[in-house]
Scaffold this active site. Structure first.
Site, short mmCIF file in Angstrom:
data_model
loop_
_atom_site.label_atom_id
_atom_site.label_comp_id
_atom_site.label_asym_id
_atom_site.label_seq_id
_atom_site.Cartn_x
_atom_site.Cartn_y
_atom_site.Cartn_z
N GLY A 26 0.80 -1.22 0.00
CA GLY A 26 0.00 0.00 0.00
C GLY A 26 0.84 1.26 0.00
O GLY A 26 1.65 1.50 -0.89
N ASP A 67 8.07 -9.60 11.62
CA ASP A 67 6.85 -9.42 12.42
C ASP A 67 7.16 -8.31 13.41
O ASP A 67 7.88 -8.51 14.39
CB ASP A 67 6.47 -10.70 13.14
CG ASP A 67 5.23 -10.55 14.00
OD1 ASP A 67 4.69 -9.42 14.10
OD2 ASP A 67 4.81 -11.55 14.61
N VAL A 68 6.63 -7.12 13.15
CA VAL A 68 7.01 -5.96 13.94
C VAL A 68 6.47 -6.02 15.38
O VAL A 68 6.88 -5.24 16.23
CB VAL A 68 6.56 -4.68 13.21
CG1 VAL A 68 5.08 -4.41 13.41
CG2 VAL A 68 7.38 -3.47 13.63
N TYR A 155 -8.35 2.16 17.49
CA TYR A 155 -7.48 2.64 16.42
C TYR A 155 -7.09 4.10 16.65
O TYR A 155 -5.91 4.47 16.57
CB TYR A 155 -8.19 2.48 15.07
CG TYR A 155 -7.38 2.94 13.88
CD1 TYR A 155 -6.40 2.12 13.33
CD2 TYR A 155 -7.62 4.18 13.29
CE1 TYR A 155 -5.66 2.53 12.23
CE2 TYR A 155 -6.89 4.59 12.19
CZ TYR A 155 -5.91 3.76 11.66
OH TYR A 155 -5.18 4.17 10.58
N LYS A 159 -3.34 5.76 17.32
CA LYS A 159 -2.76 6.75 16.41
C LYS A 159 -2.45 8.05 17.13
O LYS A 159 -1.48 8.74 16.79
CB LYS A 159 -3.70 6.98 15.22
CG LYS A 159 -3.77 5.79 14.27
CD LYS A 159 -2.38 5.40 13.78
CE LYS A 159 -2.39 4.29 12.77
NZ LYS A 159 -1.03 3.97 12.26
#
Length: 258
Positions: A26, A67-68, A155, A159
């Site tokens: 993306g 894999d963060v 979410y 953020k």
């Protein structure tokens, strides 16, 4: 760079810079291509090996699985990459549910990727940049760090938390020459927004929330990444760059009859 900053033609060039991009699909894909186009050598890291390899191939760079949410793996990746000049973190997830419907497992999944992993990445890569006395870190936040709607509680909280982590990292790393900034996109056509795109009414409502009256393409975020990574932004740190089509500037779009 000279104090006169007279090399304006090369202000956005990244020749000789090493960039690590975490989250290669993306927006991440476009960021990798833009960084490479400006001369950076890009390593693409993603949990999906195929995504990392595909973007790296397009950008003429390297690919790694990561894999963060695995702190040990992030530390190992940072150590293995060595001297990184630019770090871009785009990886994120969302579960669109109202607070009363959220499960603990869903809460943990969103927080672990969007917030905890941001902290882990800042720690692992920031530590090495601070030691070297240089570097630029770009973390993707969202307009949801500022404005919310039903179903976006967790979410939005992550953020907003990412923005505060960026500000604190900028304050702590700044004297060592490391800049840390965030980008806050509005609505962007990515796999993360497929649920909205599948509903025409919802899609159109989001399009008209901003001043431009449309969604963004992932490529429209790439310029902001290059800017923050480059010498064009040597005095920019601790900030969040809104790339939201005017979403947070207006309270919905309405064109009255004339």
């Amino acid at each position: 760079m000279s104090e006169t900053m007279n090399d304006y033609a090369g202000l956005f060039r990244l020749d000789g810079k090493r960039a690590a991009l975490i989250g290669a699909g993306g927006i991440g894909r476009e960021a990798a291509l833009a960084l490479a186009a400006h001369g950076a050598k890009v390593t693409c890291l993603d949990k999906d090996p195929a995504t990392a390899r595909a973007t790296a191939a397009e950008a003429g760079g390297e690919a790694q699985d990561l894999d963060v949410t695995d702190a040990a793996a992030v530390e190992q990746a940072a150590a293995g990459l060595g001297e990184v000049d630019i770090l871009v973190l785009t990886a994120a997830t969302n579960v669109r549910k109202r607070i009363l419907d959220y499960t603990p497992a869903e809460f943990d999944r969103v927080v672990n990727l969007n917030l905890k992993a941001t902290f882990t990445v800042l720690q692992a890569f920031g530590r090495r940049m601070v030691r070297r006395g240089q570097g630029s870190i770009v973390v993707f936040s969202s307009v949801r760090g500022y404005v919310v709607e039903p179903g976006q509680a967790v979410y939005a909280a992550t953020k907003a938390g990412a923005i505060q982590l960026v500000k604190t990292a900028a304050a702590e790393f700044g004297e060592q020459g490391v800049r840390v900034n965030a980008i806050a996109p509005g609505v962007v056509e990515t796999p993360l927004t497929n649920q909205i795109k599948a509903n025409p009414e919802w899609y159109d409502a989001y399009a008209t929330k901003g001043a431009l009256g449309r969604w963004a393409k992932p490529a429209e975020l790439a310029g902001a990444v290059v800017y923050l990574a480059s010498d064009a932004a040597t005095y920019v740190t601790g900030t969040t760059l809104m790339v939201d089509g005017g979403w947070t500037a207006v309270d919905g779009r309405y064109t009255p009859p004339t």
